[in-house]
Design a protein around this motif. Sequence first.
Motif, short mmCIF file in Angstrom:
data_model
loop_
_atom_site.label_atom_id
_atom_site.label_comp_id
_atom_site.label_asym_id
_atom_site.label_seq_id
_atom_site.Cartn_x
_atom_site.Cartn_y
_atom_site.Cartn_z
N GLY A 19 0.63 -1.09 0.06
CA GLY A 19 -0.02 0.01 0.12
C GLY A 19 0.78 1.33 -0.01
O GLY A 19 0.59 2.23 -0.65
N LEU A 23 0.90 4.15 -3.17
CA LEU A 23 0.82 5.56 -2.56
C LEU A 23 1.76 6.45 -3.09
O LEU A 23 1.84 7.44 -3.70
CB LEU A 23 0.80 5.70 -1.11
CG LEU A 23 0.44 7.10 -0.54
CD1 LEU A 23 -1.03 7.56 -0.86
CD2 LEU A 23 1.11 7.28 1.08
N SER A 98 -4.44 7.93 0.81
CA SER A 98 -5.28 6.77 0.84
C SER A 98 -6.79 7.27 0.69
O SER A 98 -7.02 8.36 1.35
CB SER A 98 -4.99 5.71 1.64
OG SER A 98 -5.43 5.97 2.86
N GLU A 100 -8.67 5.98 2.48
CA GLU A 100 -9.09 6.11 3.88
C GLU A 100 -8.67 7.36 4.51
O GLU A 100 -9.23 7.80 5.61
CB GLU A 100 -8.06 4.95 4.59
CG GLU A 100 -8.65 4.24 5.65
CD GLU A 100 -7.53 3.02 6.25
OE1 GLU A 100 -8.03 2.04 6.72
OE2 GLU A 100 -6.27 3.40 6.11
N LEU A 127 -6.98 1.31 -1.79
CA LEU A 127 -6.28 0.58 -0.71
C LEU A 127 -6.03 -0.76 -1.64
O LEU A 127 -6.60 -1.25 -2.19
CB LEU A 127 -6.97 0.35 0.55
CG LEU A 127 -7.53 1.48 1.41
CD1 LEU A 127 -8.45 0.93 2.53
CD2 LEU A 127 -6.24 1.87 1.89
#
Length: 155
Positions: A19, A23, A98, A100, A127
């Motif tokens: 991840g 990113l 992200s 998130e 994600l």
Amino acid sequence: MARFRAVATGGTFDEIHAGHVALLARAFLEGDRVIIGVTSDEFVKGRKKINHDFETRVANLKKMIGKEFGDVKYQIAKLDSEFGPAVTTGDVGALVASVETQEKGARLNEIRRKNGLAPAEVIAVGLIKAQDGKPISSTRIRAGEIDAKGRLLKA
């Protein structure tokens, strides 16, 4: 050719995983230069458990960047607060986050406006899922559930 002179991104980067690579790949694609905020030990304390101190996390991050991306332009900023240089650096054109954490972009831009800076575009990166379809995270790696690529370690 990158769309922005500079982009900002950040995290704790305790257990480097797929991840983080995704990113940073997007950040390096979007910006000529990437400012990577890494949370300080003081800032992360009480928020989450980590395995590595700031210096180790930065060393591991630099090693991964060299291996995955080669010679790219970036700087690492120690984050003692949520945003660091992204709220004070005028040439930051985008925040790469992200899905998130993308909601932080609104707060970032509120602070940038108060500081007399133009808002930054918020670029959300999906994600990366582990073998079991759940997101890869440092928390899951620390717990021994998955490895950095998302492979299951225990049933």
